[in-house]
Write an enzyme that holds these catalytic residues in place. Structure first.
Site, PDB file in Angstrom:
ATOM      1  N   GLU A 194       2.527  -9.833  13.563  1.00 11.68           N
ATOM      2  CA  GLU A 194       1.687  -9.815  14.889  1.00 11.68           C
ATOM      3  C   GLU A 194       0.633 -11.036  14.813  1.00 11.68           C
ATOM      4  O   GLU A 194      -0.226 -10.835  14.080  1.00 11.68           O
ATOM      5  CB  GLU A 194       1.058  -8.401  14.941  1.00 11.68           C
ATOM      6  CG  GLU A 194       1.767  -7.311  15.289  1.00 11.68           C
ATOM      7  CD  GLU A 194       1.067  -6.046  15.468  1.00 11.68           C
ATOM      8  OE1 GLU A 194      -0.147  -5.966  15.162  1.00 11.68           O
ATOM      9  OE2 GLU A 194       1.551  -5.024  15.944  1.00 11.68           O
ATOM     10  N   HIS A 218       5.153  -9.158   7.261  1.00 14.25           N
ATOM     11  CA  HIS A 218       4.003  -8.326   7.831  1.00 14.25           C
ATOM     12  C   HIS A 218       2.443  -9.128   7.761  1.00 14.25           C
ATOM     13  O   HIS A 218       2.032  -8.657   6.666  1.00 14.25           O
ATOM     14  CB  HIS A 218       3.914  -7.019   7.283  1.00 14.25           C
ATOM     15  CG  HIS A 218       3.510  -6.014   8.328  1.00 14.25           C
ATOM     16  ND1 HIS A 218       4.139  -5.446   9.389  1.00 14.25           N
ATOM     17  CD2 HIS A 218       2.289  -5.277   8.315  1.00 14.25           C
ATOM     18  CE1 HIS A 218       3.365  -4.512   9.983  1.00 14.25           C
ATOM     19  NE2 HIS A 218       2.231  -4.567   9.327  1.00 14.25           N
ATOM     20  N   GLU A 278       8.195  -2.452  16.029  1.00  9.13           N
ATOM     21  CA  GLU A 278       7.412  -1.564  15.497  1.00  9.13           C
ATOM     22  C   GLU A 278       6.711  -0.961  17.001  1.00  9.13           C
ATOM     23  O   GLU A 278       6.141  -1.639  17.822  1.00  9.13           O
ATOM     24  CB  GLU A 278       6.214  -2.333  14.913  1.00  9.13           C
ATOM     25  CG  GLU A 278       5.213  -1.463  14.393  1.00  9.13           C
ATOM     26  CD  GLU A 278       4.067  -2.081  13.744  1.00  9.13           C
ATOM     27  OE1 GLU A 278       4.127  -2.947  12.873  1.00  9.13           O
ATOM     28  OE2 GLU A 278       2.874  -2.133  14.424  1.00  9.13           O
ATOM     29  N   TRP A 297       0.840  -1.389   0.042  1.00 10.07           N
ATOM     30  CA  TRP A 297       0.125   0.194  -0.037  1.00 10.07           C
ATOM     31  C   TRP A 297       0.876   1.078  -0.036  1.00 10.07           C
ATOM     32  O   TRP A 297       0.239   2.158  -0.163  1.00 10.07           O
ATOM     33  CB  TRP A 297      -0.860   0.082   1.309  1.00 10.07           C
ATOM     34  CG  TRP A 297      -1.921  -1.070   1.188  1.00 10.07           C
ATOM     35  CD1 TRP A 297      -2.478  -1.544   0.219  1.00 10.07           C
ATOM     36  CD2 TRP A 297      -2.454  -1.829   2.153  1.00 10.07           C
ATOM     37  NE1 TRP A 297      -3.378  -2.605   0.479  1.00 10.07           N
ATOM     38  CE2 TRP A 297      -3.411  -2.662   1.771  1.00 10.07           C
ATOM     39  CE3 TRP A 297      -2.186  -1.870   3.416  1.00 10.07           C
ATOM     40  CZ2 TRP A 297      -4.272  -3.435   2.395  1.00 10.07           C
ATOM     41  CZ3 TRP A 297      -2.952  -2.924   4.399  1.00 10.07           C
ATOM     42  CH2 TRP A 297      -3.772  -3.600   3.965  1.00 10.07           C
ATOM     43  N   TYR A 322       1.724   0.767  21.079  1.00 10.36           N
ATOM     44  CA  TYR A 322       1.244   1.994  20.758  1.00 10.36           C
ATOM     45  C   TYR A 322       1.127   2.929  21.917  1.00 10.36           C
ATOM     46  O   TYR A 322       0.061   2.596  22.780  1.00 10.36           O
ATOM     47  CB  TYR A 322      -0.022   1.935  19.980  1.00 10.36           C
ATOM     48  CG  TYR A 322       0.489   1.432  18.369  1.00 10.36           C
ATOM     49  CD1 TYR A 322       1.047   0.109  18.125  1.00 10.36           C
ATOM     50  CD2 TYR A 322       0.444   2.211  17.578  1.00 10.36           C
ATOM     51  CE1 TYR A 322       1.502  -0.174  16.886  1.00 10.36           C
ATOM     52  CE2 TYR A 322       0.870   2.131  16.017  1.00 10.36           C
ATOM     53  CZ  TYR A 322       1.733   0.720  15.900  1.00 10.36           C
ATOM     54  OH  TYR A 322       2.074   0.315  14.687  1.00 10.36           O
ATOM     55  N   TRP A 330       6.718   3.031  13.728  1.00 14.58           N
ATOM     56  CA  TRP A 330       5.403   2.940  12.572  1.00 14.58           C
ATOM     57  C   TRP A 330       5.056   4.390  12.453  1.00 14.58           C
ATOM     58  O   TRP A 330       4.329   5.064  13.255  1.00 14.58           O
ATOM     59  CB  TRP A 330       4.419   2.077  13.210  1.00 14.58           C
ATOM     60  CG  TRP A 330       3.309   1.812  12.124  1.00 14.58           C
ATOM     61  CD1 TRP A 330       2.035   2.429  11.988  1.00 14.58           C
ATOM     62  CD2 TRP A 330       3.478   0.724  11.220  1.00 14.58           C
ATOM     63  NE1 TRP A 330       1.333   1.920  10.970  1.00 14.58           N
ATOM     64  CE2 TRP A 330       2.079   0.913  10.398  1.00 14.58           C
ATOM     65  CE3 TRP A 330       4.549  -0.031  10.775  1.00 14.58           C
ATOM     66  CZ2 TRP A 330       2.227   0.408   9.276  1.00 14.58           C
ATOM     67  CZ3 TRP A 330       4.111  -0.895   9.786  1.00 14.58           C
ATOM     68  CH2 TRP A 330       2.898  -0.923   9.015  1.00 14.58           C
ATOM     69  N   LYS A 348       0.162   8.878   4.797  1.00 19.09           N
ATOM     70  CA  LYS A 348      -1.367   8.539   5.047  1.00 19.09           C
ATOM     71  C   LYS A 348      -1.923   9.530   6.165  1.00 19.09           C
ATOM     72  O   LYS A 348      -1.339   9.878   6.802  1.00 19.09           O
ATOM     73  CB  LYS A 348      -1.666   7.090   5.671  1.00 19.09           C
ATOM     74  CG  LYS A 348      -2.997   6.454   5.507  1.00 19.09           C
ATOM     75  CD  LYS A 348      -3.262   4.979   6.052  1.00 19.09           C
ATOM     76  CE  LYS A 348      -4.768   4.985   6.037  1.00 19.09           C
ATOM     77  NZ  LYS A 348      -4.783   3.411   6.202  1.00 19.09           N
TER      78      LYS A 348
HETATM   79  C1  IDC Z   1      -2.248  -0.145  10.201  1.00 18.66           C
HETATM   80  C2  IDC Z   1      -2.261   1.207   9.508  1.00 18.66           C
HETATM   81  C3  IDC Z   1      -3.327   1.425   8.954  1.00 18.66           C
HETATM   82  C4  IDC Z   1      -3.977   0.408   8.254  1.00 18.66           C
HETATM   83  C5  IDC Z   1      -3.866  -1.059   9.064  1.00 18.66           C
HETATM   84  C6  IDC Z   1      -4.596  -2.132   8.478  1.00 18.66           C
HETATM   85  O1  IDC Z   1      -1.603   2.161  10.413  1.00 18.66           O
HETATM   86  O2  IDC Z   1      -3.402   2.552   8.379  1.00 18.66           O
HETATM   87  O3  IDC Z   1      -5.390   0.703   8.032  1.00 18.66           O
HETATM   88  O4  IDC Z   1      -2.751  -1.043   9.297  1.00 18.66           O
HETATM   89  O5  IDC Z   1      -4.596  -3.299   9.246  1.00 18.66           O
HETATM   90  C7  IDC Z   1      -0.099  -2.770  14.154  1.00 18.66           C
HETATM   91  C8  IDC Z   1       0.271  -3.181  12.659  1.00 18.66           C
HETATM   92  C9  IDC Z   1       0.176  -2.284  11.877  1.00 18.66           C
HETATM   93  C10 IDC Z   1      -0.715  -1.458  11.952  1.00 18.66           C
HETATM   94  C11 IDC Z   1      -0.733  -0.489  13.198  1.00 18.66           C
HETATM   95  C12 IDC Z   1      -1.556   0.499  13.386  1.00 18.66           C
HETATM   96  O6  IDC Z   1       1.472  -4.212  12.801  1.00 18.66           O
HETATM   97  O7  IDC Z   1       0.012  -2.980  10.462  1.00 18.66           O
HETATM   98  O8  IDC Z   1      -0.714  -0.517  10.713  1.00 18.66           O
HETATM   99  N1  IDC Z   1      -0.535  -1.554  14.371  1.00 18.66           N
HETATM  100  O9  IDC Z   1      -2.776  -0.042  13.650  1.00 18.66           O
HETATM  101  N2  IDC Z   1       0.085  -3.336  15.223  1.00 18.66           N
HETATM  102  C13 IDC Z   1      -0.409  -2.659  16.035  1.00 18.66           C
HETATM  103  C14 IDC Z   1      -1.055  -1.390  15.749  1.00 18.66           C
END
Ligand code: IDC
Length: 341
Positions: A174, A139, A261, A74, A235, A295, A300
């Site tokens: 994950e 991923h 991440e 993407w 996060y 991350w 976006k």
């Molecule tokens: C998120 C992107 C988001 C997208 C989504 C799709 O930020 O724009 O729509 O993926 O599934 C993770 C993941 C990572 C996520 C990120 C935030 O590894 O792919 O990206 N996140 O949600 N784990 C916890 C959070």
């Protein structure tokens, strides 16, 4: 006789002077060499895991800090050598992460392997040229459903790049709510066996249950191989002390963690940025010498993206093109990775 003696003394004297001269120019040259900043690869070289720490070629405990790219299918525009060079030069990263989208949507690796692989290889080549470490990340949230694909992908990567100390394998981003003992550990062991046929020593990072948060579940059943670390993801506006407590249990049990991440946003990738929690986490990672990647390099419209829409795929990003989260992380990188920028 006197004349001959005088001549000998003269020759010796001249010899001494020229010797001194060349010594002093050697010193200048040496000083010049030392003032050149060595790359992180030149400095740390081959990494390994010892107890709960990552160590370099001289057995010193080290910590890497850098940026993760977004899902390759993407946000492929940032999978360029130029972006990697820029991240090294202007952001001071010592590691970058290529997040290869495995199975989400028809443009992912499962459906068009050659295209996605090419992007990841470009980032790996760029990292090797730039002299930084690179994480090759599978991923996915369902990697156990693609074991054969994962084995053959990582075998190919290990064959092609296994001799480079830059490479760090992340074989499952994950997992969801699946058992460590029954599903995850066997998955990891199968992929590790494949990698080790071609690469005997680079670090392999293994995902843990519930979005790579339950690193404590490894304690009673760790993988019995060398140079294995475990993925911890957070996060910071969502995951706080409770997750640090889980991480501490693992650390105290000699489990090596790698934050491949994290975001300074909420777990959705969007929402609020809690600056003080972000800093509490950074302090925690520094205290425990845990390496990290943020991350993400993406344009976006979401809080965790480091760039505003339209930022070029080739780097050279101006201040106006970097988001609030991007600025926070770039500052942290520049301050903490000072040895390499
Ligand atoms: C998120 C992107 C988001 C997208 C989504 C799709 O930020 O724009 O729509 O993926 O599934 C993770 C993941 C990572 C996520 C990120 C935030 O590894 O792919 O990206 N996140 O949600 N784990 C916890 C959070």
């Amino acid at each position: 006789m006197k004349k001959i003696l005088l001549a000998i003394v003269l020759v010796m004297f001249l010899g001494l002077i020229s010797c001194k001269k060349s010594n002093s120019s050697d010193v200048v040259k040496k000083e010049e060499d030392e003032s050149k900043t060595l790359s992180v690869i030149e400095t740390y070289g081959q990494l390994s895991v010892r107890g709960n720490k990552i160590i370099d070629k001289n057995n010193n405990v080290i910590q890497l800090r850098g940026m993760s790219l977004f899902w390759s299918q993407w946000m492929g525009q940032y999978y360029t050598k130029e972006a990697v060079q820029w991240l090294k030069k202007d952001w001071g990263v010592t590691v970058v992460r290529a997040a290869m989208g495995v199975d989400e949507g028809e443009e992912s690796y499962i459906y068009r392997p050659e295209i996605e692989k090419e992007k990841v290889f470009r980032v790996m080549d760029g990292a090797i040229e730039a002299g930084v470490y690179v994480i090759v990340d599978w991923h996915s949230h369902h990697a156990e459903d693609y074991l054969e694909e994962s084995k053959s992908f990582f075998a190919e990567v290990a064959k092609k790049y296994g001799d480079e100390p830059n490479i760090i394998y992340e074989i499952y981003n994950e997992p969801l709510d699946v058992s460590w003992d029954i599903v995850l550990k066997p998955y990891h062991e199968a992929v590790i066996e494949e990698i080790r046929k071609y690469d005997s020593n680079n670090i392999i990072v293994c995902g843990t249950r519930l979005w790579s948060q339950r690193v404590d579940e490894v304690i009673s059943n760790p993988i019995q191989e060398d140079n294995i670390a475990y993925t911890l993801h957070y996060y910071s506006s969502t995951h706080k002390q409770e997750l640090r407590d889980i991480a501490t249990l693992a650390i105290n049990a000699d489990v090596a963690l790698f934050v491949t991440e994290f975001g300074v946003s909420e777990a959705s990738g969007n929402g609020v940025i809690d600056i003080s929690e972000a800093n509490i986490w950074w302090d925690f990672l520094d205290e425990n010498k845990i390496s990290w990647c943020n991350w993400s390099i993406a344009d976006k419209e979401e809080a965790s993206a480091a760039l505003y829409p339209g930022a070029a795929g080739t780097g050279n990003w101006s201040n106006e093109e970097i988001t609030i989260s991007g600025k926070m992380v770039r500052e942290e990188l520049k301050e903490k990775n000072q040895d390499f920028n």
